[in-house]
Structure formats: structure tokens, C-alpha cells
Design a protein around this motif. Structure first.
Motif, mmCIF file in Angstrom:
data_model
loop_
_atom_site.group_PDB
_atom_site.id
_atom_site.type_symbol
_atom_site.label_atom_id
_atom_site.label_comp_id
_atom_site.label_asym_id
_atom_site.label_seq_id
_atom_site.Cartn_x
_atom_site.Cartn_y
_atom_site.Cartn_z
ATOM 1 N N GLN A 100 2.228 -1.199 -0.865
ATOM 2 C CA GLN A 100 1.660 -2.022 -1.927
ATOM 3 C C GLN A 100 1.812 -1.293 -3.260
ATOM 4 O OE1 GLN A 100 -2.369 -2.845 -0.587
ATOM 5 N NE2 GLN A 100 -1.710 -4.923 -0.103
ATOM 6 N N TYR A 101 2.188 -2.070 -4.272
ATOM 7 C CA TYR A 101 2.398 -1.528 -5.606
ATOM 8 C C TYR A 101 1.596 -2.334 -6.614
ATOM 9 C CZ TYR A 101 6.408 0.851 -3.565
ATOM 10 O OH TYR A 101 7.204 1.629 -2.784
ATOM 11 N N LEU A 102 1.045 -1.632 -7.588
ATOM 12 C CA LEU A 102 0.402 -2.284 -8.721
ATOM 13 C C LEU A 102 1.481 -2.479 -9.771
ATOM 14 C CD1 LEU A 102 -2.228 -3.160 -10.235
ATOM 15 C CD2 LEU A 102 -2.207 -0.862 -11.224
ATOM 16 N N THR A 103 1.700 -3.719 -10.195
ATOM 17 C CA THR A 103 2.705 -3.974 -11.223
ATOM 18 C C THR A 103 2.013 -4.116 -12.578
ATOM 19 O OG1 THR A 103 2.691 -6.360 -10.821
ATOM 20 C CG2 THR A 103 4.338 -5.069 -9.632
ATOM 21 N N ASP B 198 2.644 3.036 -6.847
ATOM 22 C CA ASP B 198 2.046 2.989 -5.518
ATOM 23 C C ASP B 198 0.526 2.875 -5.695
ATOM 24 O OD1 ASP B 198 1.009 3.565 -2.983
ATOM 25 O OD2 ASP B 198 2.539 5.080 -2.558
ATOM 26 N N VAL B 199 -0.099 1.873 -5.064
ATOM 27 C CA VAL B 199 -1.549 1.683 -5.248
ATOM 28 C C VAL B 199 -2.349 2.882 -4.761
ATOM 29 C CG1 VAL B 199 -1.563 -0.840 -5.248
ATOM 30 C CG2 VAL B 199 -1.822 0.371 -3.101
ATOM 31 N N ALA B 200 -1.778 3.680 -3.871
ATOM 32 C CA ALA B 200 -2.486 4.871 -3.385
ATOM 33 C C ALA B 200 -2.734 5.875 -4.510
ATOM 34 C CB ALA B 200 -1.697 5.528 -2.252
ATOM 35 N N LYS B 201 -1.936 5.808 -5.582
ATOM 36 C CA LYS B 201 -2.095 6.718 -6.727
ATOM 37 C C LYS B 201 -3.075 6.182 -7.768
ATOM 38 C CE LYS B 201 0.799 10.079 -5.935
ATOM 39 N NZ LYS B 201 0.318 11.462 -5.953
ATOM 40 N N VAL C 148 -0.930 -6.907 -7.544
ATOM 41 C CA VAL C 148 -0.559 -5.989 -6.480
ATOM 42 C C VAL C 148 0.423 -6.736 -5.596
ATOM 43 C CG1 VAL C 148 -1.377 -4.707 -4.457
ATOM 44 C CG2 VAL C 148 -2.737 -4.722 -6.555
ATOM 45 N N VAL C 149 1.588 -6.126 -5.384
ATOM 46 C CA VAL C 149 2.618 -6.750 -4.555
ATOM 47 C C VAL C 149 2.977 -5.813 -3.410
ATOM 48 C CG1 VAL C 149 3.620 -8.125 -6.425
ATOM 49 C CG2 VAL C 149 4.521 -5.852 -5.969
ATOM 50 N N GLU C 150 3.429 -6.406 -2.336
ATOM 51 C CA GLU C 150 3.889 -5.610 -1.202
ATOM 52 C C GLU C 150 5.400 -5.708 -1.161
ATOM 53 O OE1 GLU C 150 2.889 -5.700 3.456
ATOM 54 O OE2 GLU C 150 1.172 -5.692 2.085
ATOM 55 N N MET C 151 6.066 -4.559 -1.076
ATOM 56 C CA MET C 151 7.526 -4.548 -1.009
ATOM 57 C C MET C 151 7.952 -3.774 0.220
ATOM 58 S SD MET C 151 9.074 -4.117 -4.806
ATOM 59 C CE MET C 151 7.795 -3.803 -6.009
ATOM 60 N N GLU C 152 8.904 -4.341 0.923
ATOM 61 C CA GLU C 152 9.439 -3.679 2.102
ATOM 62 C C GLU C 152 10.573 -2.763 1.684
ATOM 63 O OE1 GLU C 152 10.432 -6.811 4.821
ATOM 64 O OE2 GLU C 152 8.464 -7.734 4.499
ATOM 65 N N MET D 114 10.730 -1.751 -11.896
ATOM 66 C CA MET D 114 11.011 -0.330 -11.757
ATOM 67 C C MET D 114 9.830 0.338 -11.068
ATOM 68 S SD MET D 114 12.897 0.909 -15.190
ATOM 69 C CE MET D 114 12.780 -0.539 -16.225
ATOM 70 N N ILE D 115 10.086 0.880 -9.894
ATOM 71 C CA ILE D 115 9.031 1.556 -9.140
ATOM 72 C C ILE D 115 9.011 3.016 -9.578
ATOM 73 C CG2 ILE D 115 8.191 2.182 -6.850
ATOM 74 C CD1 ILE D 115 9.807 -0.307 -5.832
ATOM 75 N N LEU D 116 7.883 3.417 -10.158
ATOM 76 C CA LEU D 116 7.764 4.760 -10.730
ATOM 77 C C LEU D 116 7.172 5.746 -9.732
ATOM 78 C CD1 LEU D 116 6.273 3.780 -14.211
ATOM 79 C CD2 LEU D 116 8.669 4.201 -13.637
ATOM 80 N N ASP D 117 7.618 6.981 -9.823
ATOM 81 C CA ASP D 117 6.993 8.085 -9.101
ATOM 82 C C ASP D 117 6.136 8.795 -10.145
ATOM 83 O OD1 ASP D 117 6.239 10.393 -7.800
ATOM 84 O OD2 ASP D 117 8.216 10.738 -6.904
ATOM 85 N N ILE D 118 4.845 8.452 -10.175
ATOM 86 C CA ILE D 118 3.953 8.939 -11.247
ATOM 87 C C ILE D 118 3.880 10.466 -11.273
ATOM 88 C CG2 ILE D 118 1.802 8.810 -9.906
ATOM 89 C CD1 ILE D 118 2.136 7.658 -13.555
#
Length: 157
Positions: free
Chosen positions: A11-14, A25-28, A105-109, A140-144
Motif C-alpha cells: 500500500q502506498y500513500l499518493t 510506502d504507508v509503512a513509512k 492510499v492505493v495498493e500496487m502489485e 513515482m514511488i519514492l524511497d523516502i
């Protein structure tokens, strides 16, 4: 951590910066706040907007638009602070990231995420985990943990 390390659906927060959509990543993500009073700290980098008081803790706030070479974030009703936890040299740092708006919040496989683009050798794209697609838009999926260097964050702590 590249696309190969993304093995399951996450799951990602956009959120938006200008017209671009980014994801974390919502975990962050610890929480999302309305913009409050940000106290400017002298002699900090331009992207460092200042600090906020978060339940008695001092939390540095960075302007993600300035960090990515865009214009400064203008405060609107949608402007928010995404409070994230960053890993830095084994330590954990809480940081506020100023964004134009939070989307959803979206889920991406994993198989729907493409590797980060390689744009020449002088441009560092290590902080981009990959490119996802949500509703016909690239995200764009970021690595914070990789957006800020140790030296930049050392100035903030």
C-alpha cells in the motif's frame, strides 16, 4: 532498494507536488497533518522550511517541491504535512514532508511497477523505487530513506 525487492502488493500513500503524483510506502507514514505554524530555522538549506511542534517534539519540515527542484509550495486548503519516519545510518528520524495535497492510499502489485528510469549518469534517481500506474497516470514511488543524504539530514537533527 529497487523494484526487484518489491515482491508483494504494497500500500502506498499518493500525494501531489505541482502536477506530478508521487507515492510513499504507508509503512513509512506516521500521520498527515494540516499545515500549522512552521518556525524558520536560520542557516538551513532552502528546502528546509523550518520546524513544527508535534505534541511536544520538534519535527523538521522539508518542502518536497524545493527538494525536487520545483517552485516553493504555496499554502492552500489542501496543503499538508506528511509525517514520515526515515532510517538513517541505523537511526530513525521523524520528518515532516510538505506536499500540495494527499490523494489516496492505493495498493500496487509488484508486477505492475516498472523500474526507475535511468536518465543519464549525472542524475541520481536512486530515491525512486519505481514507476507505478494508477488510473492511467504514472506515479513515482519514492524511497523516502534515500531522498536526503546523511549530510543533509545531519543539518536537521
Amino acid at each position: 532498494m529497487g523494484v526487484a525487492s518489491i515482491t508483494e502488493s504494497i500500500q502506498y500513500l499518493t500525494f501531489k507536488l505541482a502536477d506530478e503524483i508521487f507515492a510513499l510506502d504507508v509503512a513509512k507514514v506516521r500521520e498527515i497533518l494540516e499545515v500549522t505554524t512552521i518556525t524558520k530555522v536560520p542557516q538551513t538549506p532552502d528546502f528546509m522550511r523550518g520546524v513544527i511542534n508535534l505534541r511536544g517534539s520538534v519535527v523538521p519540515v522539508v518542502d518536497m517541491r524545493l527538494k525536487f527542484g520545483m517552485s516553493m509550495t504555496e499554502q492552500t486548503v489542501n496543503t499538508c504535512i506528511i509525517v514520515v519516519e526515515i532510517s538513517l545510518d541505523g537511526d530513525s528520524l521523524v520528518l515532516g514532508a510538505l506536499a500540495d495535497s494527499v490523494q489516496e492510499v492505493v495498493e500496487m502489485e509488484a508486477e505492475k511497477i516498472e523500474p526507475a528510469p535511468h536518465i543519464g549518469t549525472k542524475l541520481n534517481t536512486d530515491f525512486i523505487r519505481g514507476m507505478g500506474k494508477v488510473d492511467d497516470h504514472f506515479v513515482m514511488i519514492l524511497d523516502i530513506d534515500r531522498i536526503f543524504s546523511s549530510a543533509e539530514l545531519a543539518d536537521l537533527t
